[in-house]
Write an enzyme that holds these catalytic residues in place. Structure first.
Site, mmCIF file in Angstrom:
data_model
loop_
_atom_site.group_PDB
_atom_site.id
_atom_site.type_symbol
_atom_site.label_atom_id
_atom_site.label_comp_id
_atom_site.label_asym_id
_atom_site.label_seq_id
_atom_site.Cartn_x
_atom_site.Cartn_y
_atom_site.Cartn_z
ATOM 1 N N ARG A 55 0.832 -1.211 0.000
ATOM 2 C CA ARG A 55 0.000 0.000 0.000
ATOM 3 C C ARG A 55 0.863 1.255 0.000
ATOM 4 O O ARG A 55 0.448 2.325 -0.437
ATOM 5 C CB ARG A 55 -0.979 0.007 1.179
ATOM 6 C CG ARG A 55 -1.869 1.257 1.181
ATOM 7 C CD ARG A 55 -3.077 1.205 2.107
ATOM 8 N NE ARG A 55 -2.846 0.482 3.316
ATOM 9 C CZ ARG A 55 -2.050 0.889 4.320
ATOM 10 N NH1 ARG A 55 -1.415 2.040 4.231
ATOM 11 N NH2 ARG A 55 -1.909 0.145 5.382
ATOM 12 N N TYR A 108 -16.905 15.526 -14.996
ATOM 13 C CA TYR A 108 -17.290 14.115 -14.906
ATOM 14 C C TYR A 108 -18.306 13.945 -13.759
ATOM 15 O O TYR A 108 -18.169 14.571 -12.703
ATOM 16 C CB TYR A 108 -16.014 13.304 -14.645
ATOM 17 C CG TYR A 108 -16.203 11.824 -14.556
ATOM 18 C CD1 TYR A 108 -16.541 11.067 -15.672
ATOM 19 C CD2 TYR A 108 -16.036 11.165 -13.338
ATOM 20 C CE1 TYR A 108 -16.693 9.701 -15.580
ATOM 21 C CE2 TYR A 108 -16.184 9.787 -13.242
ATOM 22 C CZ TYR A 108 -16.523 9.062 -14.366
ATOM 23 O OH TYR A 108 -16.678 7.714 -14.274
ATOM 24 N N ASP A 180 -8.204 17.973 -14.887
ATOM 25 C CA ASP A 180 -8.460 16.569 -15.223
ATOM 26 C C ASP A 180 -8.230 16.448 -16.735
ATOM 27 O O ASP A 180 -8.995 16.977 -17.539
ATOM 28 C CB ASP A 180 -9.900 16.209 -14.838
ATOM 29 C CG ASP A 180 -10.270 14.765 -15.176
ATOM 30 O OD1 ASP A 180 -9.642 14.172 -16.083
ATOM 31 O OD2 ASP A 180 -11.203 14.235 -14.557
ATOM 32 N N LYS A 205 -8.823 4.981 -18.897
ATOM 33 C CA LYS A 205 -9.355 5.335 -20.214
ATOM 34 C C LYS A 205 -8.280 5.155 -21.286
ATOM 35 O O LYS A 205 -7.731 4.101 -21.428
ATOM 36 C CB LYS A 205 -9.934 6.752 -20.167
ATOM 37 C CG LYS A 205 -10.879 6.987 -18.976
ATOM 38 C CD LYS A 205 -12.166 6.198 -19.051
ATOM 39 C CE LYS A 205 -12.999 6.247 -17.774
ATOM 40 N NZ LYS A 205 -13.298 7.583 -17.272
#
Ligand SMILES: *Cc1c(COP(=O)(O)O)cnc(C)c1O
Length: 394
Positions: A55, A108, A180, A205
Protein backbone atom coordinates in the site's frame (compact mmCIF):
# COMPACT_ATOMS: atom_id res chain seq x y z
CA UNK A 1 16.37 -29.50 8.90
CA UNK A 2 12.71 -29.25 8.17
CA UNK A 3 11.42 -30.28 4.80
CA UNK A 4 8.79 -27.51 4.97
CA UNK A 5 7.95 -26.91 1.30
CA UNK A 6 7.35 -23.18 1.98
CA UNK A 7 10.98 -22.43 2.76
CA UNK A 8 12.36 -22.51 -0.80
CA UNK A 9 9.50 -20.27 -1.92
CA UNK A 10 10.11 -17.73 0.87
CA UNK A 11 13.83 -17.55 0.09
CA UNK A 12 13.69 -17.71 -3.66
CA UNK A 13 15.77 -15.52 -5.92
CA UNK A 14 14.88 -15.15 -9.55
CA UNK A 15 17.20 -17.50 -11.48
CA UNK A 16 18.25 -14.75 -13.88
CA UNK A 17 21.93 -15.52 -14.41
CA UNK A 18 23.26 -13.31 -17.17
CA UNK A 19 19.85 -12.86 -18.74
CA UNK A 20 17.14 -10.41 -17.80
CA UNK A 21 13.45 -10.27 -18.70
CA UNK A 22 12.52 -7.86 -21.46
CA UNK A 23 8.98 -7.35 -20.16
CA UNK A 24 8.52 -5.79 -16.71
CA UNK A 25 7.99 -8.61 -14.17
CA UNK A 26 4.67 -8.54 -12.34
CA UNK A 27 5.31 -8.39 -8.61
CA UNK A 28 2.17 -8.96 -6.55
CA UNK A 29 3.97 -9.22 -3.19
CA UNK A 30 2.14 -7.41 -0.38
CA UNK A 31 5.20 -7.29 1.87
CA UNK A 32 8.94 -6.97 1.37
CA UNK A 33 11.48 -8.49 3.72
CA UNK A 34 14.62 -6.54 4.74
CA UNK A 35 17.83 -8.00 6.22
CA UNK A 36 17.74 -6.08 9.53
CA UNK A 37 16.41 -2.93 11.28
CA UNK A 38 19.34 -0.82 10.04
CA UNK A 39 18.41 -1.65 6.45
CA UNK A 40 14.83 -0.66 7.21
CA UNK A 41 16.02 2.65 8.69
CA UNK A 42 18.07 3.32 5.57
CA UNK A 43 15.01 2.64 3.44
CA UNK A 44 12.61 4.83 5.43
CA UNK A 45 15.17 7.65 5.50
CA UNK A 46 15.58 7.44 1.72
CA UNK A 47 19.24 6.41 1.90
CA UNK A 48 18.61 3.16 0.07
CA UNK A 49 15.86 2.08 -2.28
CA UNK A 50 13.36 -0.60 -1.38
CA UNK A 51 9.82 -1.39 -0.45
CA UNK A 52 8.09 -2.49 2.73
CA UNK A 53 4.35 -2.83 2.25
CA UNK A 54 2.49 -2.68 -1.07
CA UNK A 55 0.00 0.00 0.00
CA UNK A 56 3.00 2.27 0.57
CA UNK A 57 4.49 1.53 -2.84
CA UNK A 58 5.55 -1.29 -5.12
CA UNK A 59 7.72 -1.69 -8.23
CA UNK A 60 4.87 -2.02 -10.74
CA UNK A 61 3.36 1.31 -9.59
CA UNK A 62 6.78 2.98 -9.71
CA UNK A 63 7.58 1.82 -13.23
CA UNK A 64 4.20 3.04 -14.48
CA UNK A 65 4.42 6.34 -12.56
CA UNK A 66 7.77 7.10 -14.18
CA UNK A 67 6.31 6.50 -17.63
CA UNK A 68 3.34 8.76 -16.89
CA UNK A 69 5.60 11.44 -15.40
CA UNK A 70 7.51 11.56 -18.65
CA UNK A 71 4.31 11.86 -20.66
CA UNK A 72 2.84 14.66 -18.50
CA UNK A 73 6.20 16.38 -18.04
CA UNK A 74 6.05 16.14 -14.24
CA UNK A 75 7.93 14.40 -11.44
CA UNK A 76 6.85 12.32 -8.47
CA UNK A 77 3.39 11.48 -9.82
CA UNK A 78 1.26 9.12 -7.75
CA UNK A 79 -0.62 6.08 -9.05
CA UNK A 80 -4.03 5.43 -7.52
CA UNK A 81 -6.64 2.70 -7.73
CA UNK A 82 -8.90 4.77 -10.01
CA UNK A 83 -9.27 8.20 -11.57
CA UNK A 84 -11.64 9.14 -8.76
CA UNK A 85 -9.03 8.04 -6.21
CA UNK A 86 -6.56 10.41 -7.94
CA UNK A 87 -9.00 13.30 -7.48
CA UNK A 88 -9.55 12.13 -3.90
CA UNK A 89 -5.81 12.23 -3.19
CA UNK A 90 -5.54 15.74 -4.68
CA UNK A 91 -8.46 17.02 -2.61
CA UNK A 92 -7.40 15.32 0.64
CA UNK A 93 -3.85 16.65 0.31
CA UNK A 94 -4.73 20.25 -0.53
CA UNK A 95 -8.02 21.26 1.10
CA UNK A 96 -9.31 21.82 4.60
CA UNK A 97 -12.60 22.86 6.22
CA UNK A 98 -13.46 26.44 5.28
CA UNK A 99 -11.95 26.22 1.80
CA UNK A 100 -13.96 26.63 -1.40
CA UNK A 101 -13.50 24.74 -4.68
CA UNK A 102 -14.63 26.25 -7.95
CA UNK A 103 -15.33 23.55 -10.52
CA UNK A 104 -16.09 23.60 -14.22
CA UNK A 105 -19.82 23.20 -14.82
CA UNK A 106 -19.51 20.10 -16.99
CA UNK A 107 -17.22 17.90 -14.91
CA UNK A 108 -17.29 14.12 -14.91
CA UNK A 109 -20.44 12.98 -13.03
CA UNK A 110 -18.67 11.49 -10.01
CA UNK A 111 -16.41 14.55 -9.70
CA UNK A 112 -19.52 16.73 -9.62
CA UNK A 113 -20.94 14.50 -6.92
CA UNK A 114 -17.76 14.75 -4.86
CA UNK A 115 -17.89 18.54 -5.06
CA UNK A 116 -21.61 18.91 -4.50
CA UNK A 117 -22.29 16.25 -1.89
CA UNK A 118 -19.18 14.84 -0.27
CA UNK A 119 -16.88 17.86 0.23
CA UNK A 120 -19.60 19.94 1.98
CA UNK A 121 -19.81 17.23 4.66
CA UNK A 122 -16.12 17.90 5.33
CA UNK A 123 -16.76 21.63 5.58
CA UNK A 124 -15.43 22.36 2.09
CA UNK A 125 -17.77 24.47 -0.03
CA UNK A 126 -17.99 24.22 -3.80
CA UNK A 127 -19.68 25.90 -6.74
CA UNK A 128 -19.51 25.62 -10.52
CA UNK A 129 -18.87 28.03 -13.37
CA UNK A 130 -18.38 27.92 -17.14
CA UNK A 131 -14.66 27.28 -17.79
CA UNK A 132 -14.84 28.24 -21.46
CA UNK A 133 -15.08 31.88 -20.35
CA UNK A 134 -12.30 32.98 -17.97
CA UNK A 135 -14.07 36.25 -17.14
CA UNK A 136 -17.27 34.58 -16.04
CA UNK A 137 -15.16 32.02 -14.22
CA UNK A 138 -13.29 34.81 -12.38
CA UNK A 139 -16.59 36.30 -11.20
CA UNK A 140 -17.39 33.03 -9.38
CA UNK A 141 -14.17 33.01 -7.33
CA UNK A 142 -14.48 33.66 -3.59
CA UNK A 143 -11.91 34.95 -1.11
CA UNK A 144 -11.68 31.42 0.32
CA UNK A 145 -11.34 29.66 -3.07
CA UNK A 146 -8.38 27.33 -2.65
CA UNK A 147 -8.73 25.12 -5.72
CA UNK A 148 -10.04 25.34 -9.27
CA UNK A 149 -10.95 22.03 -10.91
CA UNK A 150 -11.52 21.92 -14.67
CA UNK A 151 -11.45 19.36 -17.45
CA UNK A 152 -9.59 20.35 -20.60
CA UNK A 153 -12.47 19.06 -22.74
CA UNK A 154 -15.91 18.60 -21.21
CA UNK A 155 -18.16 15.58 -21.31
CA UNK A 156 -20.27 15.13 -23.39
CA UNK A 157 -20.51 18.44 -25.24
CA UNK A 158 -16.72 18.60 -25.81
CA UNK A 159 -16.32 22.27 -24.92
CA UNK A 160 -12.70 23.34 -24.52
CA UNK A 161 -11.75 25.15 -21.29
CA UNK A 162 -9.90 28.48 -21.43
CA UNK A 163 -6.87 26.90 -19.78
CA UNK A 164 -4.62 29.91 -20.44
CA UNK A 165 -7.09 32.44 -19.00
CA UNK A 166 -7.91 30.30 -15.98
CA UNK A 167 -4.24 29.52 -15.28
CA UNK A 168 -3.54 33.25 -15.22
CA UNK A 169 -6.39 33.84 -12.76
CA UNK A 170 -5.22 31.00 -10.54
CA UNK A 171 -1.67 32.31 -10.51
CA UNK A 172 -2.71 35.90 -9.75
CA UNK A 173 -4.81 34.83 -6.79
CA UNK A 174 -2.61 32.02 -5.49
CA UNK A 175 -5.26 29.36 -6.15
CA UNK A 176 -4.32 25.77 -7.02
CA UNK A 177 -5.35 24.87 -10.56
CA UNK A 178 -6.22 21.18 -10.92
CA UNK A 179 -6.82 19.91 -14.44
CA UNK A 180 -8.46 16.57 -15.22
CA UNK A 181 -6.70 15.70 -18.49
CA UNK A 182 -8.47 12.38 -19.12
CA UNK A 183 -10.29 13.28 -22.35
CA UNK A 184 -7.37 15.02 -23.99
CA UNK A 185 -4.39 13.04 -22.62
CA UNK A 186 -0.80 14.36 -22.61
CA UNK A 187 -0.63 13.53 -26.32
CA UNK A 188 -2.76 16.62 -26.99
CA UNK A 189 -1.87 18.85 -24.05
CA UNK A 190 0.40 18.81 -21.00
CA UNK A 191 -1.44 21.05 -18.54
CA UNK A 192 1.66 21.52 -16.31
CA UNK A 193 3.25 23.43 -19.19
CA UNK A 194 0.14 25.66 -19.33
CA UNK A 195 0.23 26.65 -15.67
CA UNK A 196 -1.67 23.80 -13.98
CA UNK A 197 -0.55 22.95 -10.43
CA UNK A 198 -2.13 19.49 -10.37
CA UNK A 199 -2.91 17.12 -13.25
CA UNK A 200 -5.30 14.21 -12.84
CA UNK A 201 -5.74 11.26 -15.17
CA UNK A 202 -8.17 8.39 -15.23
CA UNK A 203 -5.56 5.93 -16.54
CA UNK A 204 -8.50 3.54 -16.98
CA UNK A 205 -9.36 5.33 -20.21
CA UNK A 206 -7.03 6.06 -23.16
CA UNK A 207 -3.72 5.68 -21.37
CA UNK A 208 -4.22 2.03 -20.41
CA UNK A 209 -6.60 1.74 -23.30
CA UNK A 210 -7.91 -1.83 -23.17
CA UNK A 211 -10.86 -1.55 -20.75
CA UNK A 212 -9.25 -4.09 -18.41
CA UNK A 213 -7.60 -1.99 -15.67
CA UNK A 214 -9.08 0.67 -13.38
CA UNK A 215 -6.37 3.17 -12.35
CA UNK A 216 -5.65 6.83 -11.77
CA UNK A 217 -2.65 9.14 -11.68
CA UNK A 218 -2.09 12.52 -10.10
CA UNK A 219 0.97 14.75 -10.30
CA UNK A 220 1.71 18.14 -8.74
CA UNK A 221 4.09 20.88 -9.85
CA UNK A 222 5.17 21.47 -6.20
CA UNK A 223 7.14 18.47 -4.86
CA UNK A 224 5.80 19.11 -1.33
CA UNK A 225 2.24 18.86 -2.59
CA UNK A 226 3.24 15.74 -4.53
CA UNK A 227 4.55 14.19 -1.33
CA UNK A 228 1.37 15.16 0.52
CA UNK A 229 -0.73 13.47 -2.19
CA UNK A 230 1.37 10.33 -1.86
CA UNK A 231 0.80 10.35 1.90
CA UNK A 232 -2.94 10.91 1.44
CA UNK A 233 -3.16 8.06 -1.08
CA UNK A 234 -1.29 5.73 1.30
CA UNK A 235 -3.25 6.74 4.41
CA UNK A 236 -6.67 6.60 2.81
CA UNK A 237 -5.84 3.41 0.93
CA UNK A 238 -6.23 4.89 -2.56
CA UNK A 239 -3.17 3.07 -3.94
CA UNK A 240 -3.32 0.64 -6.88
CA UNK A 241 -2.85 -3.09 -7.34
CA UNK A 242 0.36 -4.35 -8.99
CA UNK A 243 -1.59 -6.32 -11.57
CA UNK A 244 -3.55 -3.29 -12.75
CA UNK A 245 -0.31 -1.29 -12.99
CA UNK A 246 1.30 -4.09 -14.96
CA UNK A 247 -1.64 -4.24 -17.39
CA UNK A 248 -1.68 -0.47 -17.76
CA UNK A 249 2.05 -0.37 -18.48
CA UNK A 250 1.53 -2.88 -21.25
CA UNK A 251 -1.28 -0.74 -22.65
CA UNK A 252 0.66 2.48 -22.28
CA UNK A 253 3.45 1.21 -24.52
CA UNK A 254 1.10 1.57 -27.50
CA UNK A 255 -0.74 4.66 -26.23
CA UNK A 256 0.62 7.14 -28.76
CA UNK A 257 -0.08 4.88 -31.72
CA UNK A 258 -3.60 4.14 -30.47
CA UNK A 259 -4.28 7.79 -29.73
CA UNK A 260 -3.25 8.98 -33.17
CA UNK A 261 -5.11 6.25 -35.02
CA UNK A 262 -8.27 6.77 -32.95
CA UNK A 263 -8.11 10.54 -33.46
CA UNK A 264 -7.71 10.12 -37.20
CA UNK A 265 -10.73 7.81 -37.17
CA UNK A 266 -12.72 10.31 -35.08
CA UNK A 267 -12.05 13.16 -37.51
CA UNK A 268 -13.21 11.06 -40.46
CA UNK A 269 -16.23 9.67 -38.62
CA UNK A 270 -17.27 13.19 -37.51
CA UNK A 271 -17.30 14.41 -41.12
CA UNK A 272 -19.10 11.29 -42.26
CA UNK A 273 -21.83 11.69 -39.62
CA UNK A 274 -22.21 15.39 -40.43
CA UNK A 275 -23.09 14.39 -44.00
CA UNK A 276 -25.99 12.11 -42.93
CA UNK A 277 -29.54 13.40 -43.37
CA UNK A 278 -30.67 11.96 -40.02
CA UNK A 279 -27.96 13.72 -38.02
CA UNK A 280 -28.93 17.09 -36.54
CA UNK A 281 -25.43 18.12 -35.42
CA UNK A 282 -21.94 16.81 -34.80
CA UNK A 283 -19.63 18.05 -32.03
CA UNK A 284 -15.94 17.51 -32.67
CA UNK A 285 -13.29 20.09 -31.70
CA UNK A 286 -11.40 19.38 -34.93
CA UNK A 287 -14.30 20.59 -37.07
CA UNK A 288 -14.48 24.21 -38.13
CA UNK A 289 -18.13 24.40 -36.94
CA UNK A 290 -17.20 23.54 -33.32
CA UNK A 291 -17.64 26.59 -31.03
CA UNK A 292 -14.13 26.14 -29.56
CA UNK A 293 -12.34 25.04 -32.73
CA UNK A 294 -9.82 27.91 -32.68
CA UNK A 295 -8.95 27.41 -29.00
CA UNK A 296 -8.63 23.65 -29.52
CA UNK A 297 -6.19 24.31 -32.35
CA UNK A 298 -4.10 26.63 -30.16
CA UNK A 299 -4.02 24.22 -27.21
CA UNK A 300 -3.86 20.83 -28.93
CA UNK A 301 -2.16 21.56 -32.24
CA UNK A 302 -3.86 19.22 -34.67
CA UNK A 303 -4.51 16.54 -32.01
CA UNK A 304 -8.24 16.89 -31.55
CA UNK A 305 -8.69 13.51 -29.89
CA UNK A 306 -10.87 10.45 -30.21
CA UNK A 307 -14.06 11.79 -28.61
CA UNK A 308 -16.99 13.06 -30.63
CA UNK A 309 -20.66 13.64 -29.94
CA UNK A 310 -23.62 13.87 -32.27
CA UNK A 311 -27.35 14.22 -32.16
CA UNK A 312 -29.79 12.31 -34.30
CA UNK A 313 -33.16 13.72 -35.19
CA UNK A 314 -35.93 12.10 -33.14
CA UNK A 315 -36.31 11.10 -29.50
CA UNK A 316 -35.83 7.97 -27.39
CA UNK A 317 -37.37 5.64 -30.04
CA UNK A 318 -34.85 6.87 -32.62
CA UNK A 319 -32.02 6.44 -30.09
CA UNK A 320 -33.10 2.85 -29.35
CA UNK A 321 -33.27 2.09 -33.08
CA UNK A 322 -29.80 3.58 -33.61
CA UNK A 323 -28.10 1.48 -30.94
CA UNK A 324 -29.90 -1.71 -32.01
CA UNK A 325 -28.77 -1.17 -35.60
CA UNK A 326 -25.13 -0.87 -34.44
CA UNK A 327 -24.55 -4.24 -32.72
CA UNK A 328 -20.80 -4.18 -33.41
CA UNK A 329 -20.29 -0.97 -31.45
CA UNK A 330 -20.48 -1.59 -27.69
CA UNK A 331 -23.20 0.54 -26.13
CA UNK A 332 -21.35 1.11 -22.87
CA UNK A 333 -20.70 4.20 -20.74
CA UNK A 334 -16.92 4.25 -20.89
CA UNK A 335 -14.25 5.70 -23.15
CA UNK A 336 -10.71 5.20 -24.33
CA UNK A 337 -10.93 1.51 -25.20
CA UNK A 338 -9.24 0.21 -28.36
CA UNK A 339 -12.76 -0.59 -29.60
CA UNK A 340 -15.32 2.11 -30.28
CA UNK A 341 -17.92 2.61 -27.55
CA UNK A 342 -21.15 4.53 -27.72
CA UNK A 343 -22.83 6.21 -24.78
CA UNK A 344 -26.19 7.89 -24.38
CA UNK A 345 -25.85 10.57 -21.69
CA UNK A 346 -29.62 10.97 -21.16
CA UNK A 347 -29.93 7.38 -19.91
CA UNK A 348 -26.51 7.07 -18.23
CA UNK A 349 -24.00 9.74 -17.17
CA UNK A 350 -26.49 12.62 -17.19
CA UNK A 351 -29.70 10.90 -16.10
CA UNK A 352 -29.58 12.46 -12.61
CA UNK A 353 -29.84 15.95 -14.16
CA UNK A 354 -33.41 15.37 -15.35
CA UNK A 355 -34.78 16.39 -18.75
CA UNK A 356 -34.70 20.10 -17.88
CA UNK A 357 -31.11 20.09 -16.65
CA UNK A 358 -30.06 18.17 -19.74
CA UNK A 359 -31.93 20.51 -22.07
CA UNK A 360 -29.97 23.42 -20.56
CA UNK A 361 -26.78 21.63 -21.65
CA UNK A 362 -28.19 20.78 -25.08
CA UNK A 363 -28.44 17.06 -24.33
CA UNK A 364 -31.62 15.57 -25.75
CA UNK A 365 -32.75 11.95 -26.21
CA UNK A 366 -31.05 11.82 -29.61
CA UNK A 367 -27.65 12.84 -28.19
CA UNK A 368 -24.83 10.28 -28.33
CA UNK A 369 -21.18 10.41 -27.34
CA UNK A 370 -18.69 8.24 -29.17
CA UNK A 371 -15.29 7.13 -27.94
CA UNK A 372 -13.72 6.23 -31.26
CA UNK A 373 -11.41 3.23 -31.32
CA UNK A 374 -8.76 1.97 -33.69
CA UNK A 375 -10.90 -0.22 -35.95
CA UNK A 376 -10.81 0.29 -39.74
CA UNK A 377 -12.82 3.49 -39.99
CA UNK A 378 -14.85 2.28 -42.97
CA UNK A 379 -16.55 -0.38 -40.82
CA UNK A 380 -17.50 2.29 -38.27
CA UNK A 381 -18.87 4.54 -40.97
CA UNK A 382 -20.97 1.76 -42.47
CA UNK A 383 -22.32 0.66 -39.12
CA UNK A 384 -23.24 4.18 -38.03
CA UNK A 385 -24.85 4.93 -41.37
CA UNK A 386 -27.06 1.87 -40.77
CA UNK A 387 -27.83 3.24 -37.29
CA UNK A 388 -28.84 6.64 -38.64
CA UNK A 389 -31.01 5.06 -41.35
CA UNK A 390 -32.75 2.89 -38.72
CA UNK A 391 -33.33 5.93 -36.48
CA UNK A 392 -35.11 7.74 -39.31
CA UNK A 393 -37.74 5.00 -39.63
CA UNK A 394 -38.23 4.50 -35.89
C1 LIG B 1 -13.60 8.11 -16.09
C2 LIG B 1 -13.27 9.48 -15.69
C3 LIG B 1 -12.92 9.78 -14.37
C4 LIG B 1 -12.90 8.74 -13.28
O1 LIG B 1 -11.99 7.74 -13.54
P1 LIG B 1 -12.15 6.25 -12.95
O2 LIG B 1 -10.88 5.58 -13.35
O3 LIG B 1 -13.37 5.66 -13.57
O4 LIG B 1 -12.31 6.40 -11.47
C5 LIG B 1 -12.60 11.09 -14.05
N1 LIG B 1 -12.63 12.06 -14.98
C6 LIG B 1 -12.96 11.81 -16.25
C7 LIG B 1 -12.96 12.92 -17.24
C8 LIG B 1 -13.29 10.51 -16.66
O5 LIG B 1 -13.64 10.27 -17.93
Amino acid sequence: MSNDPHIPARRRRWPEGGSRPVATPLNPSVVYATPDPDALDAQYEGRSPGYSYAREGHPNADVLAQMLDRLEGGTGGVLTGSGMAALGAAVLASLRAGDHVLGGDQLYGRSLRMLAEDLPRLGIASSLADPTDAERFAAALRPETRMILVETVSNPTLRVADIAGIAELAKERGILLAVDNTFTTPRAIRPLAHGADIVIQSVTKLLAGHADATLGYVVARDPLLGAAMRTAATTWGLTPSPFDCWLAERGLLSFELRHDRASENAARLADHLAGQAGVARVLYPGRADHPDHARAGELFGCRFGNMLSFEIKGGRAAANAFTRACPNIAFAPTLGDISTTLSHPASSSHRALGAEGRAAMGIGEGFFRVSVGIEPVETLMEEMARGVAASLTA
